[in-house]
Design a protein around this motif. Structure first.
Motif, PDB file in Angstrom:
ATOM      1  N   ILE A   1       0.869  -1.172   0.000  1.00  0.00           N
ATOM      2  CA  ILE A   1       0.000   0.000   0.000  1.00  0.00           C
ATOM      3  C   ILE A   1       0.904   1.220   0.000  1.00  0.00           C
ATOM      4  O   ILE A   1       1.849   1.293   0.781  1.00  0.00           O
ATOM      5  N   LEU A   2       0.605   2.158  -0.887  1.00  0.00           N
ATOM      6  CA  LEU A   2       1.377   3.382  -0.975  1.00  0.00           C
ATOM      7  C   LEU A   2       0.476   4.554  -0.641  1.00  0.00           C
ATOM      8  O   LEU A   2      -0.637   4.652  -1.151  1.00  0.00           O
ATOM      9  N   LYS A   3       0.958   5.406   0.248  1.00  0.00           N
ATOM     10  CA  LYS A   3       0.205   6.599   0.637  1.00  0.00           C
ATOM     11  C   LYS A   3       1.084   7.829   0.452  1.00  0.00           C
ATOM     12  O   LYS A   3       2.301   7.750   0.599  1.00  0.00           O
ATOM     13  N   LYS A   4       0.440   8.945   0.110  1.00  0.00           N
ATOM     14  CA  LYS A   4       1.140  10.214  -0.063  1.00  0.00           C
ATOM     15  C   LYS A   4       0.605  11.201   0.963  1.00  0.00           C
ATOM     16  O   LYS A   4      -0.589  11.236   1.251  1.00  0.00           O
ATOM     17  N   ARG A   5       1.498  12.013   1.491  1.00  0.00           N
ATOM     18  CA  ARG A   5       1.120  13.039   2.473  1.00  0.00           C
ATOM     19  C   ARG A   5       0.587  14.261   1.716  1.00  0.00           C
ATOM     20  O   ARG A   5       1.300  14.879   0.937  1.00  0.00           O
ATOM     21  N   VAL A   6      -0.697  14.559   1.930  1.00  0.00           N
ATOM     22  CA  VAL A   6      -1.349  15.694   1.290  1.00  0.00           C
ATOM     23  C   VAL A   6      -2.091  16.482   2.355  1.00  0.00           C
ATOM     24  O   VAL A   6      -2.971  15.934   3.029  1.00  0.00           O
TER      25      VAL A   6
END
Length: 104
Positions: free
Chosen positions: A39-44
């Motif tokens: 799972i890949l998450k980006k900080r937004v």
């Protein structure tokens, strides 16, 4: 095969817009096999947002960290997301490991 997490370490070797390179370090006396989706998450805006996979993609990575060895895993973004990734802070969950990294 072992499921003892203390024998296994994961290190981010490099991260860029095209790929992520992880080093799996197995200090144990037993091979460690895992084949879980990542799972890949980006900080937004101070929140972690999941990065969506492209359609019809096999997003499993199967790896074996051989006993007393280091193994390098390359995750090519285009294969999973259909594009290179933009700059930012990311977090990947792979097997039972979470690693954060920055793409500059």
């Amino acid at each position: 095969m072992t499921d003892n997490k203390k024998d296994i370490r994961v290190k981010v070797m490099s991260a860029n817009r095209k790929q992520l390179k992880l080093k799996l370090i197995n200090k144990g006396n037993i091979d460690y096999c895992f084949g879980e989706e990542f799972i890949l998450k980006k900080r937004v805006r101070n929140k972690w947002k999941k990065v969506q996979f492209k359609e019809k993609v096999g997003f499993r990575i199967t790896m074996i960290a051989w006993k007393k060895k280091n193994t390098v895993v390359k995750v090519k973004w285009k294969r999973f997301f259909g594009r290179n990734l933009p700059r930012g802070k990311y977090k990947i969950k792979y097997a039972r490991f979470y690693k954060t990294f920055r793409i500059k």
